[in-house]
Design an enzyme around this catalytic site. Structure first.
Site, PDB file in Angstrom:
ATOM      1  N   TYR A  47       0.814  -1.221   0.000  1.00 45.48           N
ATOM      2  CA  TYR A  47       0.000   0.000   0.000  1.00 45.48           C
ATOM      3  C   TYR A  47       0.842   1.263   0.000  1.00 45.48           C
ATOM      4  O   TYR A  47       0.294   2.371  -0.015  1.00 45.48           O
ATOM      5  CB  TYR A  47      -0.959  -0.003   1.202  1.00 45.48           C
ATOM      6  CG  TYR A  47      -2.021  -1.052   1.058  1.00 45.48           C
ATOM      7  CD1 TYR A  47      -1.695  -2.401   1.105  1.00 45.48           C
ATOM      8  CD2 TYR A  47      -3.350  -0.719   0.853  1.00 45.48           C
ATOM      9  CE1 TYR A  47      -2.655  -3.387   0.957  1.00 45.48           C
ATOM     10  CE2 TYR A  47      -4.317  -1.697   0.699  1.00 45.48           C
ATOM     11  CZ  TYR A  47      -3.969  -3.028   0.749  1.00 45.48           C
ATOM     12  OH  TYR A  47      -4.927  -3.992   0.595  1.00 45.48           O
ATOM     13  N   LYS A  66       3.457 -14.714   5.051  1.00 48.12           N
ATOM     14  CA  LYS A  66       3.833 -15.674   4.009  1.00 48.12           C
ATOM     15  C   LYS A  66       5.375 -15.703   4.031  1.00 48.12           C
ATOM     16  O   LYS A  66       6.043 -15.518   3.014  1.00 48.12           O
ATOM     17  CB  LYS A  66       3.267 -15.188   2.661  1.00 48.12           C
ATOM     18  CG  LYS A  66       3.344 -16.192   1.542  1.00 48.12           C
ATOM     19  CD  LYS A  66       2.359 -17.328   1.668  1.00 48.12           C
ATOM     20  CE  LYS A  66       2.596 -18.351   0.569  1.00 48.12           C
ATOM     21  NZ  LYS A  66       1.900 -19.621   0.794  1.00 48.12           N
ATOM     22  N   ASP A  81      -2.203 -18.443   3.789  1.00 48.96           N
ATOM     23  CA  ASP A  81      -3.094 -19.331   3.018  1.00 48.96           C
ATOM     24  C   ASP A  81      -3.778 -20.339   3.938  1.00 48.96           C
ATOM     25  O   ASP A  81      -4.992 -20.529   3.910  1.00 48.96           O
ATOM     26  CB  ASP A  81      -2.343 -20.026   1.860  1.00 48.96           C
ATOM     27  CG  ASP A  81      -0.921 -20.440   2.210  1.00 48.96           C
ATOM     28  OD1 ASP A  81      -0.472 -20.157   3.340  1.00 48.96           O
ATOM     29  OD2 ASP A  81      -0.253 -21.069   1.365  1.00 48.96           O
ATOM     30  N   ASP A 117      -6.091  -6.650   4.953  1.00 48.71           N
ATOM     31  CA  ASP A 117      -7.220  -6.165   4.158  1.00 48.71           C
ATOM     32  C   ASP A 117      -8.082  -7.345   3.712  1.00 48.71           C
ATOM     33  O   ASP A 117      -9.309  -7.376   3.895  1.00 48.71           O
ATOM     34  CB  ASP A 117      -6.650  -5.406   2.939  1.00 48.71           C
ATOM     35  CG  ASP A 117      -7.714  -4.638   2.185  1.00 48.71           C
ATOM     36  OD1 ASP A 117      -8.877  -4.701   2.571  1.00 48.71           O
ATOM     37  OD2 ASP A 117      -7.359  -3.978   1.189  1.00 48.71           O
TER      38      ASP A 117
END
Ligand code: NAI
Length: 333
Positions: free
Chosen positions: A127, A174, A206, A230
């Site tokens: 972002y 991740k 995930d 988000d």
């Protein structure tokens, strides 16, 4: 109800923003809280008149009042100006995005007793908006993760956990793939966790999504970098009845901006169909934040009673208009 008149910035947004903002003003005023609303506009309509989507006057208003209530602002997809929401969070250093997610009365969902708090880092990651077109067929975005921002959001998550008697914090990354960037976020969370008696659990994003869908009750506080935060907070909204009920707050050292998780919902804008609950729940947290706890409680009870009476908007399977739902809440004070 309180002793003081509060000065608060209201960013009315666009799409369903104005209708849900008006609903919330009506409810807060009927609850007897004295607020001097400093109404500000932002977004695409403002560009035509003022040249930018987020004029300085909006930032100055929030800096002056310290607290804002904000409804969604549309961001063009794949082109156009940068998100007003992201800019606002960055300019005011609202580094913590706090999204408590729990079942509301008589809102039927797949799971009961969901009670998850999403703590999303709000100022960096993808972002940061650092993107470039390398050549006509290649584009790149840079993901920025710093130790300073990662440690400060981890501290926020643990402080929140302590204050609210939460049992543990999951850090979601991740880091098996983004070894340096997510690795730094994870390492920062581990370092901060050493200062607290609350356990830190680690999970890959995930797997976290799969586990959330299979058994959300195993989670308590989730600590995530910006992008995963988000996405996962929309997933969590889906667990409790959808975006129409998911509240949020952006909190920094000096300022706080309360806003729902959802966007401007252009598909239902201007039709009196929007569910104002998400924005109302955000406003209730804002009232708690400014010390209007009695009014906050009164509004929450009236909202819950309204839902229990099966007065609901279409997104929750009901047939009430936004305005009818609003009036029913006020009647239930
Ligand atoms: P969205 O959240 O606006 O809508 C997704 C779906 O949820 C739509 O079907 C919509 O009708 C429904 N929905 C959302 N809020 C609802 C409510 N209060 N009551 C009933 N149904 C509701 O997400 P979308 O369509 O991806 O984004 C639309 C615009 O909003 C985009 O320009 C996006 O950038 C912007 N946006 C702004 C945010 C903000 O201002 N903080 C946050 C998220 C998106």
């Amino acid at each position: 109800m309180g002793e003081f008149v509060h000065n608060i910035t209201l960013i009315k947004g666009d799409g369903i923003g104005p209708e849900i903002s008006d609903a919330i003003l009506k409810i807060i005023s009927a609850a007897g809280v004295d607020i001097n609303w400093d109404v500000q506009t932002a977004g695409s309509d403002v560009i035509e008149k003022e040249g930018v989507p987020l004029p300085d006057r909006v930032l100055e208003s929030v800096k002056r009042n310290k607290v804002a209530l904000k409804s969604p602002v549309t961001t063009p997809v794949g082109k156009g100006f940068r998100s007003v929401n992201v800019q606002l969070r960055k300019e005011l250093d609202l580094y913590a995005n706090l999204r408590p997610c729990y079942n509301l009365p008589n809102v039927k969902t797949r799971y009961e007793n969901v009670d998850i708090v999403v703590v999303r880092e709000n100022t960096e990651d993808l972002y940061a908006g650092i993107e470039r077109q390398v050549d006509k067929d290649t584009a790149e975005s840079i993901k920025i993760i710093t130790r300073k921002a990662s440690e400060r959001i981890a501290r926020f998550a643990f402080d929140y956990a302590v204050k609210n008697n939460r049992k543990f914090v999951h850090v979601v990354t991740k880091a098996n793939i983004c070894k340096l960037s997510d690795g730094l976020f994870l390492e920062s969370a581990r370092n901060v966790a050493n200062d607290y008696n609350i356990p830190l659990k680690e999970i890959l994003v995930d797997n976290c999504c799969m586990q959330l869908v299979q058994n959300p009750n195993q989670f308590d506080v989730l600590l995530l970098p910006n992008l995963y935060g988000d996405i996962v907070s929309d997933l969590c909204a889906g667990l409790i009845g959808g975006l129409g009920v998911a509240q949020g707050a952006n909190i920094g050292k000096d300022y706080a901006v309360f806003e729902p998780v959802h966007g401007s919902a252009p598909d239902i804008a201007g039709q009196d169909k929007a569910n104002p609950t998400a924005m109302l729940m955000s406003a209730i947290e804002m009232l708690n934040y400014i010390g209007e706890n009695t009014a906050a409680k009164k509004i929450k009870l009236a909202l819950f009673k309204t839902l229990e009476n099966d007065v609901k908007t279409a997104d929750l399977g009901g047939n009430s208009k936004c305005s009818e739902f609003t009036d029913a809440i006020i009647k239930n004070f």
